[in-house]
Motif scaffolding. Structure first.
Motif, PDB file in Angstrom:
ATOM      1  N   ILE A 173       0.965   4.292  -2.864  1.00 35.46           N
ATOM      2  CA  ILE A 173       0.496   5.674  -2.679  1.00 35.46           C
ATOM      3  C   ILE A 173       1.639   6.677  -2.599  1.00 35.46           C
ATOM      4  CG2 ILE A 173      -1.657   4.973  -1.561  1.00 35.46           C
ATOM      5  CD1 ILE A 173      -0.249   6.027   1.067  1.00 35.46           C
ATOM      6  N   LEU A 174       2.870   6.198  -2.580  1.00 38.83           N
ATOM      7  CA  LEU A 174       3.988   7.138  -2.471  1.00 38.83           C
ATOM      8  C   LEU A 174       4.671   7.287  -3.827  1.00 38.83           C
ATOM      9  CD1 LEU A 174       5.514   6.063   0.961  1.00 38.83           C
ATOM     10  CD2 LEU A 174       4.052   8.028   0.452  1.00 38.83           C
ATOM     11  N   PRO A 175       5.343   8.406  -4.033  1.00 34.90           N
ATOM     12  CA  PRO A 175       6.105   8.534  -5.268  1.00 34.90           C
ATOM     13  C   PRO A 175       7.184   7.464  -5.296  1.00 34.90           C
ATOM     14  CG  PRO A 175       6.645  10.319  -3.754  1.00 34.90           C
ATOM     15  CD  PRO A 175       5.512   9.560  -3.156  1.00 34.90           C
ATOM     16  N   LEU A 190      -6.282   6.929  -6.251  1.00 31.79           N
ATOM     17  CA  LEU A 190      -6.056   6.883  -4.802  1.00 31.79           C
ATOM     18  C   LEU A 190      -7.222   6.205  -4.084  1.00 31.79           C
ATOM     19  CD1 LEU A 190      -4.408  10.348  -4.107  1.00 31.79           C
ATOM     20  CD2 LEU A 190      -3.355   8.096  -3.954  1.00 31.79           C
ATOM     21  N   PHE A 191      -8.446   6.524  -4.513  1.00 27.33           N
ATOM     22  CA  PHE A 191      -9.575   5.889  -3.844  1.00 27.33           C
ATOM     23  C   PHE A 191      -9.657   4.400  -4.179  1.00 27.33           C
ATOM     24  CE2 PHE A 191     -11.009  10.195  -2.924  1.00 27.33           C
ATOM     25  CZ  PHE A 191     -11.594  10.033  -1.684  1.00 27.33           C
ATOM     26  N   GLY A 239       0.825  -1.210   0.000  1.00 28.92           N
ATOM     27  CA  GLY A 239       0.000   0.000   0.000  1.00 28.92           C
ATOM     28  C   GLY A 239       0.850   1.246   0.000  1.00 28.92           C
ATOM     29  N   ALA A 240       1.889   1.241   0.822  1.00 26.68           N
ATOM     30  CA  ALA A 240       2.772   2.413   0.897  1.00 26.68           C
ATOM     31  C   ALA A 240       3.454   2.638  -0.443  1.00 26.68           C
ATOM     32  CB  ALA A 240       3.812   2.211   2.001  1.00 26.68           C
ATOM     33  N   ILE A 279      -6.187  10.792 -10.866  1.00 26.93           N
ATOM     34  CA  ILE A 279      -5.470  10.654  -9.595  1.00 26.93           C
ATOM     35  C   ILE A 279      -6.431  10.393  -8.443  1.00 26.93           C
ATOM     36  CG2 ILE A 279      -5.390  13.192  -9.332  1.00 26.93           C
ATOM     37  CD1 ILE A 279      -2.822  10.633  -8.061  1.00 26.93           C
ATOM     38  N   VAL A 280      -7.593  11.039  -8.490  1.00 22.36           N
ATOM     39  CA  VAL A 280      -8.591  10.805  -7.440  1.00 22.36           C
ATOM     40  C   VAL A 280      -9.086   9.368  -7.521  1.00 22.36           C
ATOM     41  CG1 VAL A 280     -10.858  11.477  -6.576  1.00 22.36           C
ATOM     42  CG2 VAL A 280      -9.291  13.218  -7.446  1.00 22.36           C
ATOM     43  N   TRP A 333      -7.097   2.655  -2.083  1.00 23.94           N
ATOM     44  CA  TRP A 333      -7.614   2.685  -0.718  1.00 23.94           C
ATOM     45  C   TRP A 333      -8.648   1.581  -0.510  1.00 23.94           C
ATOM     46  CZ3 TRP A 333      -9.184   8.116   1.575  1.00 23.94           C
ATOM     47  CH2 TRP A 333      -9.320   8.016   2.966  1.00 23.94           C
ATOM     48  N   VAL A 342       2.868   6.770  -7.586  1.00 25.51           N
ATOM     49  CA  VAL A 342       1.669   7.598  -7.595  1.00 25.51           C
ATOM     50  C   VAL A 342       1.748   8.656  -8.699  1.00 25.51           C
ATOM     51  CG1 VAL A 342       2.446   9.336  -5.955  1.00 25.51           C
ATOM     52  CG2 VAL A 342       0.033   8.717  -6.044  1.00 25.51           C
ATOM     53  N   LEU A 343       2.964   8.976  -9.116  1.00 26.42           N
ATOM     54  CA  LEU A 343       3.126  10.005 -10.159  1.00 26.42           C
ATOM     55  C   LEU A 343       2.570   9.545 -11.499  1.00 26.42           C
ATOM     56  CD1 LEU A 343       6.706  11.258  -9.247  1.00 26.42           C
ATOM     57  CD2 LEU A 343       4.509  12.305  -8.705  1.00 26.42           C
ATOM     58  N   ASN A 382      -0.863  10.438 -11.699  1.00 25.69           N
ATOM     59  CA  ASN A 382      -1.081  11.886 -11.616  1.00 25.69           C
ATOM     60  C   ASN A 382      -1.111  12.503 -13.024  1.00 25.69           C
ATOM     61  OD1 ASN A 382      -1.497  14.320 -10.446  1.00 25.69           O
ATOM     62  ND2 ASN A 382       0.651  14.668  -9.889  1.00 25.69           N
ATOM     63  N   ALA A 383      -2.020  11.975 -13.865  1.00 28.86           N
ATOM     64  CA  ALA A 383      -2.099  12.446 -15.246  1.00 28.86           C
ATOM     65  C   ALA A 383      -3.376  13.240 -15.433  1.00 28.86           C
ATOM     66  CB  ALA A 383      -2.070  11.248 -16.208  1.00 28.86           C
ATOM     67  N   ASN A 384      -3.382  14.039 -16.448  1.00 28.96           N
ATOM     68  CA  ASN A 384      -4.528  14.933 -16.656  1.00 28.96           C
ATOM     69  C   ASN A 384      -5.643  14.246 -17.451  1.00 28.96           C
ATOM     70  OD1 ASN A 384      -6.021  17.182 -16.419  1.00 28.96           O
ATOM     71  ND2 ASN A 384      -4.865  18.422 -17.883  1.00 28.96           N
TER      72      ASN A 384
END
Lengths: 87, 917
Positions: free
Chosen positions: A22-24, A46-47, A18-19, A42-43, A50, A27-28, A31-33
């Protein structure tokens, strides 16, 4: 014994995995548009991680629970020094 | 617009409801009908005290300012709970076994029940939590002001300058702090429990957890679906609202730092520790909490971002994003929802304040007040025996008031500045300083009290300098200047750029330096110092908690105190009734308290029970005062608990066994060697016998062959040959007889009866028997001093056999011109001595050693080689030994041999002949 070790390894893997998720830097990637089902990627990511962690923990605690029941039984004799049978 | 009286009335009714719930729960718990109260669900909901008004109000503000950063606050605890099997489970087990009452108690108990550590952790917790309390006060004050204000009116907010508002806020905050203090005191300090669990409070907290979750979800649903038009439409507004979701630096060091801090906080925060460890009724409840608590966190944060987006895009610029949860329903005239949201926020704030202040008050009273009271000469001691109880309760009530007052003072000094989330993070960074010590306590056996003390001090100092102090910068010019230039202009010590580490986010900077310094100090000092005996025992009990039986260890030995003394002392601590109940539970069979000395197990259990109300260090001191035996010597600690010692004993046993084995082996080896020698002797004997038998047999066979082949032998020759055959077979027979005789003697088979024998008669008989032989060899036998009437204990035939053997030896081997043998008898003490001295060739020096061995004949000339078996002396010696006598070869100096026979005199006839002589 083997089953127990397997389960304990999984129990160890969950928070570590899990760590990592969620960590770089992992996670990056998320983190795309872009968006997934109307949620920003990204939302959603992460959910989803989770929720997956929660479900995995839920499934694992059932199995671990039986181990815990054994552990919580009061012992009558103090355990002898480890004779090395666990190797 | 909502009327002020309605809001106040709702809040009051809500509080009364909580009281009723708590009261009812306590009642049920006392009746034993606490199944629901002790359920995993209630436990999980109570853990949700983690979600305070920081979550309820502040997370939205944080999302509006920093995007997804707020999620890290909930992902950290999620990771800790998914890893419950390794961390929380151990913590809870230790908490149960050791009756831990607080995080300070945990650290102090692990490091040798150190009072100093307990005080330090308590002080750190109080200081660290102060900003957090201030946060709640600010949240309630602000929310109250918002909801009491004229609905939503941005102009009014803009017109009202910051100064009068903050004056208002301060008055409001003080009123709230006072109300909360009263509330917490009424809730949490009604009595001192033996195990420091507050069922009523927990039930109320669980209820509040439900209220705040539903309130936030209600607001979220309204905002997303009524205002925003669904999730997709809501998120589509994010850009317009100025919320950057894909910031490139969103997942940098700050994300990592907050994840770590929140993971630490879920363990280290005094209120979380209180709920998770102290109030935990059953270790198995963690199972449910492991997934249900993360689920709760997910549920409560799912609407955070949408609310922030809608708030930013709908409400006028300059609105406080921390209050969106309240201002959005108000802006859309949803006054009922707004009131519900207010109650939800009120719930989250009050639950935090109640549990945090109770947890802190327990720490203050157990680790600061009680130890001071115990050390002071006069402990309040009323006749009711409840002096200590009253002291504990009073100190807790005062502590709660002080904690809230400190929170208010912080709020006042920082002038309510800044958003909610950053204030909370300061607290997180403060309590995170416990984390290295807790991890070391659980997993590192060699961590010492000094190491923990050093780590905590260093971490706390750096946190205070780099995080706590800068939070006053907005209200104090000196501190603002200090941040800029550093103390006395020393740039290296600037609080937010220590050692010139500039350019980092202040939070990351502070957490990095404080945790690094903390950990290095902990490890370094631990390696340089040693645990004392108590520290080692506790380290074992903590680190190896899963390897132990659930029973307590006896840690007190002989004590002079009786159960009655202990009961009296317990009454002073717990009050009369709980103490009696406790004793009835612990020692149900002991009715005569006066006389009975307590068992070590009993004292150990009692200490744990007492530790459950006044902390481990205090309980140790209290019991130590009563029990003169105090605790234990170093060796006893090791013997009782030290795993190393167990292993040592085990290996010593092994060593002992090995030694025994070694000695057995060497004995076996010796026996084996002996057997081998005996076997060799047997072989030698057999080969000697064969050799001896072979010589006469060869002679007999050759003469018999001659007689068979040659019929024409003259009769004289034939007679000679037949004579030889006869002689040889006689010799063979006698040889075999002797071998049988000797073997029978050696095996002890031949039994004969010893009786008094007149030695002169025996000698004469032997001489007579030998006469033909002596005549043949011209041997003169010279009896000398042949005393009459001297009796020995012997067997007549056997003693004659010995004498005959000695005389015939003298005859056979004597090559002198006038051979003789002299027989001399005399008594010496209780023995009779018979010497046989001849004038023969004597025994060669080299043969003297072996003369009594079988088949040894000594050096002799070839002619006489056929005349003896070589067994005579061996048999003689054997016979004499059987009679209790001996046979020796005495040295003669010159020619001749001299054998000496010694025989015991017959007791009854010893005197008579001597007297007569």
């Amino acid at each position: 014994m083997r089953r127990r070790r397997k389960l304990e390894f999984l129990a160890f893997l969950l928070p570590v995995g899990g760590a990592i998720l969620i960590l770089p830097p992992l996670v990056l990637i998320a983190n795309a548009n872009t968006s997934i089902f109307g949620f920003p990627a990204i939302v959603a990511y992460l959910f989803a991680v989770w929720l997956a962690l929660i479900i995995a923990t839920y499934l694992l605690q059932h199995k671990l629970g039986s181990l815990q029941d054994i552990d919580t039984e009061p012992e009558t004799q103090p355990a002898p020094p480890d004779s090395g049978t666990l190797k | 617009m909502i009327s002020g009286s309605l809001v106040i009335a709702t809040a009051v009714v809500y509080v009364i409801l909580l009281f009723a719930l708590a009261y009812w729960s306590d009642l049920m718990a006392r009746r034993g009908q606490d199944k629901l109260l002790r359920s995993p669900l209630v436990f999980t909901l109570a853990i949700s005290v983690y979600c305070t008004s920081w979550t309820f109000y502040g997370a939205v503000g944080s999302a509006a300012r920093n995007g997804l950063e707020f999620l890290a606050i909930y992902l950290g605890p999620t990771l800790v709970f998914t890893g419950w099997w390794f961390g929380l489970r151990k913590l809870v087990r230790i908490g149960h076994n050791q009756r831990i009452t607080s995080v300070a108690d945990l650290i102090s108990s692990r490091f040798g029940k150190s009072g100093r550590l307990a005080v330090l952790v308590t002080l750190m917790a109080v200081v660290g939590i102060t900003p957090y309390i201030a946060l709640q006060l600010k949240a309630i004050a602000t929310s109250l002001r918002v909801i009491l204000g004229s609905g939503f009116d941005g102009d009014e907010l803009a017109q009202a300058g910051p100064l009068p508002q903050s004056l208002d806020d301060i008055g409001l905050a003080f009123a709230i702090a006072a109300a909360m203090a009263l509330f917490s005191i009424l809730f949490g300090t009604r009595n001192v429990n033996a195990n420091e669990q507050h069922h009523g409070v927990v039930a109320a907290i669980a209820f509040e957890a439900i209220v705040k979750l539903i309130a936030l979800i209600a607001v979220g649903l309204f905002v997303v679906f009524s205002i925003g038009g669904g999730f997709e439409a809501t998120y589509a507004r994010a850009g317009d609202a100025g919320i950057v979701l894909n910031a490139t630096d969103a997942f940098g060091p700050r994300w990592l730092t907050i994840t770590i801090l929140s993971a630490a906080a879920i363990i280290c925060l005094p209120r979380q520790f209180q709920i998770t460890v102290v109030e935990n009724a059953d270790e198995r409840h963690l199972r449910t909490a492991s997934w249900a608590f993360p689920l709760y966190l997910l549920g409560i944060s799912i609407f955070t971002l949408p609310i922030a987006i809608i708030g930013q895009s709908v409400l006028p610029a300059g609105s406080d994003p921390d209050m969106f949860v309240l201002t959005l329903p108000l802006a859309y005239d949803q006054q009922g929802l707004a009131l519900f949201a207010f109650i939800g926020g009120f719930s989250s704030a009050t639950s935090m304040i109640i549990i945090a202040s109770i947890a802190l008050s327990i720490m203050i009273s157990n680790h600061i007040v009680v130890p001071i009271a115990l050390r002071s000469t006069k402990v309040p001691d009323h006749e009711s025996g409840s002096g200590m109880t009253r002291l504990v309760l009073t100190s807790r009530r005062i502590s709660i008031a002080v904690v809230l007052l400190l929170g208010f003072i912080y709020f006042w000094l920082t002038a309510g500045s800044g958003a909610l989330a950053p204030i909370g993070l300061i607290s997180f960074a403060g309590v995170a300083q416990f984390l290295p010590a807790i991890i070391a306590a659980l997993y590192w056996r060699d961590a010492t009290a000094r190491g923990a003390l050093a780590g905590l001090l260093v971490g706390f100092a750096i946190w205070g300098w780099s995080s706590f102090l800068p939070s006053f910068a907005t209200s104090s010019e000196q501190i603002a200047a200090l941040l800029q230039a550093g103390p006395w202009g020393i740039g290296f010590l600037r609080p937010q750029a220590l050692l010139g580490l500039d350019g980092l986010d202040p939070l990351v900077h502070s957490v990095f330096w404080s945790l690094l310094g903390n950990t290095i100090a902990l490890i370094g000092v631990s390696l340089l110092s040693e645990n004392n005996a108590m520290g080692r025992l506790q380290a074992h009990l903590f680190v190896d908690v899963f390897k132990q039986s659930t029973g307590g260890h006896a840690r007190y030995l002989d004590s002079s105190a009786t159960l009655n003394d202990l009961l009296y002392m317990t009454q002073r601590v717990l009050g009369a009734e709980p103490a009696k109940a406790l004793f009835a539970k612990l020692a149900p069979h002991n009715k005569e308290l006066e006389a009975t000395p307590p068992t070590p197990e009993f004292i150990s259990k009692l200490e744990k029970e007492l530790a459950g109300s006044i902390g481990a260090a205090s309980a140790h001191v209290v019991l130590g005062q009563v029990i003169s035996g105090e605790s234990i010597t170093f060796e006893e600690v090791l013997q009782m608990a030290d795993e190393t010692q167990k292993i040592l004993e085990y290996s010593q046993r092994l060593e002992h066994t090995t030694e025994e084995l070694q000695s057995t082996t060497s004995k076996l080896r010796a026996a084996n060697q002996q057997l081998r020698e005996l076997d060799q002797q047997k072989d030698e004997f057999l080969s000697q016998v064969s050799h001896e038998v072979r010589t006469p047999m060869t002679a007999i066979r050759s003469f018999a062959e001659i007689l068979l082949k040659h019929d024409d032998l003259e009769s004289g020759q034939r007679q000679r040959f037949l004579n030889t055959i006869h002689d040889e077979s006689m010799r063979l027979t006698s040889l075999l007889d002797e071998i049988l005789d000797l073997s029978a003697l050696e095996r002890g088979e031949t039994l004969w009866h010893n009786e008094p024998v007149e030695i002169g008669a025996a000698l004469r008989r032997a001489i007579d028997v030998c006469t033909p032989l002596t005549n043949q060899h011209n041997l003169e036998v010279r009896p000398k001093n042949l005393t009459e009437d001297v009796w020995v204990v012997a067997n007549t035939d056997r003693i004659c056999q010995v004498f005959i053997n000695l005389i015939s030896n003298a005859a056979k081997y004597n090559d002198a011109a006038q051979p003789f043998v002299e027989i001399d008898t005399r008594t010496e003490g209780e023995e009779l001595l018979v010497d046989f001295s001849d004038n023969g060739p004597g025994i060669a020096r080299g043969d003297r050693e072996i003369i009594f061995d079988k088949f040894s004949r000594g050096k002799r000339d070839p002619e006489s080689s056929h005349s003896g078996s070589g067994l005579g002396l061996a048999i003689s010696l054997e016979i004499l030994i059987k009679m209790g006598g001996s046979l020796k070869l005495l040295s003669t100096g010159g020619r001749g041999a001299r054998f000496q026979v010694r025989l015991p005199l017959a007791a009854s006839r010893v005197r008579a002949p001597l007297e007569r002589a």
